[in-house]
Scaffold this motif. Structure first.
Motif, PDB file in Angstrom:
ATOM      1  N   LEU A  93       0.818  -1.204   0.000  1.00  0.00           N
ATOM      2  CA  LEU A  93       0.000   0.000   0.000  1.00  0.00           C
ATOM      3  C   LEU A  93       0.852   1.255   0.000  1.00  0.00           C
ATOM      4  N   GLY A  94       1.987   1.209   0.699  1.00  0.00           N
ATOM      5  CA  GLY A  94       2.880   2.366   0.696  1.00  0.00           C
ATOM      6  C   GLY A  94       3.450   2.639  -0.678  1.00  0.00           C
ATOM      7  N   ALA A  95       3.868   1.594  -1.380  1.00  0.00           N
ATOM      8  CA  ALA A  95       4.422   1.773  -2.726  1.00  0.00           C
ATOM      9  C   ALA A  95       3.343   2.167  -3.724  1.00  0.00           C
ATOM     10  N   LEU A  96       2.108   1.789  -3.430  1.00  0.00           N
ATOM     11  CA  LEU A  96       1.005   2.074  -4.344  1.00  0.00           C
ATOM     12  C   LEU A  96       0.590   3.545  -4.304  1.00  0.00           C
ATOM     13  N   ASP A  97       0.916   4.223  -3.218  1.00  0.00           N
ATOM     14  CA  ASP A  97       0.418   5.571  -2.981  1.00  0.00           C
ATOM     15  C   ASP A  97       1.238   6.599  -3.750  1.00  0.00           C
ATOM     16  N   GLY A  98       1.099   6.597  -5.062  1.00  0.00           N
ATOM     17  CA  GLY A  98       1.831   7.551  -5.894  1.00  0.00           C
ATOM     18  C   GLY A  98       1.164   7.724  -7.240  1.00  0.00           C
ATOM     19  N   PRO A  99       1.418   8.846  -7.913  1.00  0.00           N
ATOM     20  CA  PRO A  99       0.732   9.123  -9.186  1.00  0.00           C
ATOM     21  C   PRO A  99       1.150   8.213 -10.323  1.00  0.00           C
ATOM     22  N   LEU A 100       2.275   7.503 -10.175  1.00  0.00           N
ATOM     23  CA  LEU A 100       2.750   6.657 -11.270  1.00  0.00           C
ATOM     24  C   LEU A 100       2.308   5.210 -11.135  1.00  0.00           C
ATOM     25  N   HIS A 101       1.557   4.906 -10.089  1.00  0.00           N
ATOM     26  CA  HIS A 101       1.160   3.510  -9.876  1.00  0.00           C
ATOM     27  C   HIS A 101      -0.328   3.461  -9.538  1.00  0.00           C
ATOM     28  N   GLY A 102      -0.677   3.369  -8.277  1.00  0.00           N
ATOM     29  CA  GLY A 102      -2.074   3.182  -7.918  1.00  0.00           C
ATOM     30  C   GLY A 102      -2.966   4.367  -8.213  1.00  0.00           C
ATOM     31  N   ALA A 103      -2.404   5.562  -8.165  1.00  0.00           N
ATOM     32  CA  ALA A 103      -3.229   6.756  -8.370  1.00  0.00           C
ATOM     33  C   ALA A 103      -3.363   7.139  -9.835  1.00  0.00           C
ATOM     34  N   ALA A 104      -2.774   6.381 -10.737  1.00  0.00           N
ATOM     35  CA  ALA A 104      -2.826   6.744 -12.157  1.00  0.00           C
ATOM     36  C   ALA A 104      -4.248   6.749 -12.698  1.00  0.00           C
ATOM     37  N   GLY A 105      -5.106   5.878 -12.182  1.00  0.00           N
ATOM     38  CA  GLY A 105      -6.493   5.861 -12.624  1.00  0.00           C
ATOM     39  C   GLY A 105      -7.226   7.141 -12.266  1.00  0.00           C
ATOM     40  N   GLY A 106      -6.856   7.755 -11.143  1.00  0.00           N
ATOM     41  CA  GLY A 106      -7.464   9.018 -10.753  1.00  0.00           C
ATOM     42  C   GLY A 106      -7.134  10.139 -11.725  1.00  0.00           C
ATOM     43  N   LEU A 107      -5.906  10.123 -12.243  1.00  0.00           N
ATOM     44  CA  LEU A 107      -5.534  11.121 -13.248  1.00  0.00           C
ATOM     45  C   LEU A 107      -6.374  10.953 -14.505  1.00  0.00           C
ATOM     46  N   ALA A 108      -6.614   9.710 -14.898  1.00  0.00           N
ATOM     47  CA  ALA A 108      -7.472   9.453 -16.061  1.00  0.00           C
ATOM     48  C   ALA A 108      -8.906   9.893 -15.793  1.00  0.00           C
ATOM     49  N   HIS A 109      -9.375   9.657 -14.569  1.00  0.00           N
ATOM     50  CA  HIS A 109     -10.721  10.083 -14.186  1.00  0.00           C
ATOM     51  C   HIS A 109     -10.869  11.595 -14.356  1.00  0.00           C
ATOM     52  N   ARG A 110      -9.899  12.346 -13.839  1.00  0.00           N
ATOM     53  CA  ARG A 110      -9.963  13.811 -13.954  1.00  0.00           C
ATOM     54  C   ARG A 110      -9.971  14.246 -15.413  1.00  0.00           C
ATOM     55  N   MET A 111      -9.142  13.602 -16.224  1.00  0.00           N
ATOM     56  CA  MET A 111      -9.088  13.964 -17.640  1.00  0.00           C
ATOM     57  C   MET A 111     -10.430  13.702 -18.310  1.00  0.00           C
ATOM     58  N   LEU A 112     -11.043  12.560 -18.045  1.00  0.00           N
ATOM     59  CA  LEU A 112     -12.321  12.232 -18.678  1.00  0.00           C
ATOM     60  C   LEU A 112     -13.423  13.177 -18.212  1.00  0.00           C
ATOM     61  N   THR A 113     -13.390  13.543 -16.947  1.00  0.00           N
ATOM     62  CA  THR A 113     -14.370  14.502 -16.442  1.00  0.00           C
ATOM     63  C   THR A 113     -14.231  15.840 -17.163  1.00  0.00           C
ATOM     64  N   GLU A 114     -12.994  16.246 -17.405  1.00  0.00           N
ATOM     65  CA  GLU A 114     -12.766  17.503 -18.130  1.00  0.00           C
ATOM     66  C   GLU A 114     -13.226  17.399 -19.580  1.00  0.00           C
ATOM     67  N   VAL A 115     -12.998  16.236 -20.199  1.00  0.00           N
ATOM     68  CA  VAL A 115     -13.473  16.033 -21.574  1.00  0.00           C
ATOM     69  C   VAL A 115     -14.989  16.173 -21.626  1.00  0.00           C
ATOM     70  N   LEU A 116     -15.686  15.592 -20.670  1.00  0.00           N
ATOM     71  CA  LEU A 116     -17.143  15.672 -20.641  1.00  0.00           C
ATOM     72  C   LEU A 116     -17.619  17.106 -20.391  1.00  0.00           C
ATOM     73  N   GLU A 117     -16.911  17.827 -19.543  1.00  0.00           N
ATOM     74  CA  GLU A 117     -17.305  19.214 -19.251  1.00  0.00           C
ATOM     75  C   GLU A 117     -17.077  20.136 -20.451  1.00  0.00           C
ATOM     76  N   ARG A 118     -15.962  19.931 -21.156  1.00  0.00           N
ATOM     77  CA  ARG A 118     -15.607  20.819 -22.262  1.00  0.00           C
ATOM     78  C   ARG A 118     -16.170  20.345 -23.597  1.00  0.00           C
ATOM     79  N   GLY A 119     -16.579  19.081 -23.644  1.00  0.00           N
ATOM     80  CA  GLY A 119     -17.166  18.555 -24.862  1.00  0.00           C
ATOM     81  C   GLY A 119     -16.177  18.253 -25.962  1.00  0.00           C
ATOM     82  N   SER A 120     -14.888  18.196 -25.625  1.00  0.00           N
ATOM     83  CA  SER A 120     -13.869  17.953 -26.652  1.00  0.00           C
ATOM     84  C   SER A 120     -12.660  17.262 -26.055  1.00  0.00           C
ATOM     85  N   ALA A 121     -12.341  16.079 -26.556  1.00  0.00           N
ATOM     86  CA  ALA A 121     -11.115  15.402 -26.137  1.00  0.00           C
ATOM     87  C   ALA A 121      -9.896  16.070 -26.738  1.00  0.00           C
ATOM     88  N   ALA A 122     -10.037  16.621 -27.940  1.00  0.00           N
ATOM     89  CA  ALA A 122      -8.897  17.237 -28.618  1.00  0.00           C
ATOM     90  C   ALA A 122      -8.324  18.387 -27.796  1.00  0.00           C
TER      91      ALA A 122
END
Length: 442
Positions: free
Chosen positions: A283-312
């Motif tokens: 769990l300690g090694a997982l707690d970083g943006p390059l491993h376990g938290a990487a899905g959260g970064l994708a979540h934020r990006m997808l939320t922004e795509v939905l808000e702005r209406g453009s993936a580009a």
């Protein structure tokens, strides 16, 4: 074997074992793995071995044990094989196992090599009470990784046999720890969340597409891990089809060879840390943006795509800022990540996930114009959490709970190895001694 060695006196089992510094049982394990050849003694008194072959293996073992040797080259595992664009749990296609069986069943397969459909894991009352108290004592801003670590530590001190590293004891601890981690997380309110808080389960009953993921509400031992985890990720009622997708994600993510957190687990297990401490290391090694938290970064990006209406536009912003686009590409897969493919395909059957899924497909299509990168499991996890209206860190929670079972499987393997073997030596690059004592600063 060379002509010269053909005429040399062959070694008996005892002589070969002594030359290698191992027991006869280990010697025959080398034979079964193809590292040594043996011949029956003409007199029928046992096996004989080529001395040159034995000496070559001894030299190889010394090189692998030498200080500074790459640690990962000395870890042989029978758990997960990654081969081209597929991966396998104990030789069986992992995506097929995950589609057909629950997370618990797949975990048992990794732990024991036995398929036990319908198995349930139960959190002991004492361990769960201690874990909940520990989690409740954390500050409100604590993340899911913080809560899971606190729960693991609290549960450990309630288990008097945690220092027993025998296989049966470790398996018993594992079957208690996984549900304790899940049930210790605070429910997120709503009808199902309220029931979860009262009973330790995810609430509403009902049949899912896989009978292994359905259960009866009321006790923590009758609900699947996926059903109970659902209430910790969202206040929404647990739709059976959606819970089945969550269960699929858990099973797909149980293990992935020697990822960073798994390597940390193997090192801790090599020092004979107990299973709870081993999971805490992961769990300690997982707690970083390059491993376990990487899905959260994708979540934020997808939320922004939905808000702005453009993936580009969102992809362009990432690239302009010098950031990689989250959830794309995986160094172990030259083509598609099979975990992402399986999870995204399953989400196609969930109407509520359609907007997030479309955003993910658009991100992949936009970047494909310039870069040959496919969706990885982090993008799929972000799609799941965004599609079901979960919090940003939900994917990290899913990842951590899923991987706990894989960490236990690796710990079981490592407990059977020589202790403290994963001890590399650093390459010192500092000033050469001797140096005078430094002057105190005034």
């Amino acid at each position: 074997m060379t002509d010269q060695s053909a005429h040399a006196a062959r070694l008996t089992t005892r002589e070969a074992a002594e030359r290698l510094g191992v027991k006869p049982a280990t010697l025959y394990a080398y034979v079964s793995r193809g590292l040594l050849d043996s011949r029956r003694d003409p007199g029928g008194r046992g096996s004989t071995f080529d001395p040159e072959e034995v000496d070559a293996l001894a030299r190889r073992n010394r090189r692998e044990s030498a200080p500074g040797t790459e640690v990962t080259q000395r870890i042989r595992t029978g758990i997960t094989l990654i081969d081209k664009d597929r991966y396998y749990y104990r030789g069986v296609d992992a995506t097929e196992l995950a589609r057909l069986h629950s997370y618990e069943t797949v975990a048992e397969w990794l732990w024991t090599g036995r398929l036990r459909p319908g198995i349930r894991f139960t959190a002991p009352a004492g361990a769960l009470a201690a874990a909940r108290r520990a989690v409740a004592a954390l500050p409100p801003a604590s993340g899911s990784a913080d809560r899971l670590r606190a729960a693991a530590v609290a549960a450990a001190v309630t288990d008097p046999v945690r220092f027993d590293l025998g296989r049966d004891a470790v398996l018993g601890s594992a079957r208690m720890l996984v549900p304790t981690l899940v049930d210790a997380l605070p429910p997120l309110g709503g009808p199902s969340g309220s029931r979860a808080g009262a009973s330790g389960t995810a609430g509403a009953s009902g049949a899912s597409g896989n009978p292994e993921t359905s259960g009866t509400s009321g006790t923590s031992g009758t609900e699947s891990i996926a059903r109970r985890l659902w209430a910790r990720l969202t206040p929404a009622e647990p739709d059976p089809a959606a819970v089945r997708v969550l269960d699929l994600a858990l099973a797909l993510l149980i293990d992935h060879d020697l990822a960073a957190s798994t390597l940390a687990v193997r090192v801790a297990a090599s020092a004979h840390a107990h299973p709870y401490a081993v999971v805490s290391a992961g769990l300690g090694a997982l707690d970083g943006p390059l491993h376990g938290a990487a899905g959260g970064l994708a979540h934020r990006m997808l939320t922004e795509v939905l808000e702005r209406g453009s993936a580009a536009a969102v992809v362009a912003d990432h690239l302009r800022a010098g950031r990689p686009v989250p959830g794309l590409g995986h160094r172990l897969y030259p083509g598609r990540d099979p975990r992402a493919e399986a999870l995204l395909t399953a989400l196609e059957a969930i109407p509520a996930a359609a907007p997030a899924l479309a955003a993910a497909r658009e991100v992949e299509a936009v970047t494909a114009r310039q870069m040959a990168l496919n969706a990885n499991v982090d993008l799929a996890l972000g799609t799941l959490s965004a599609g079901f209206g979960m919090a940003t860190e939900a994917s990290e929670t899913i990842f951590a709970v899923a991987r706990t079972a894989g960490w236990i499987a690796h710990a079981l393997e490592e407990y059977g190895e020589q202790p403290l073997r994963l001890r590399p030596s650093g390459q010192y690059i500092g000033p050469r001694p001797p140096r005078p004592l430094p002057a105190p600063e005034i």
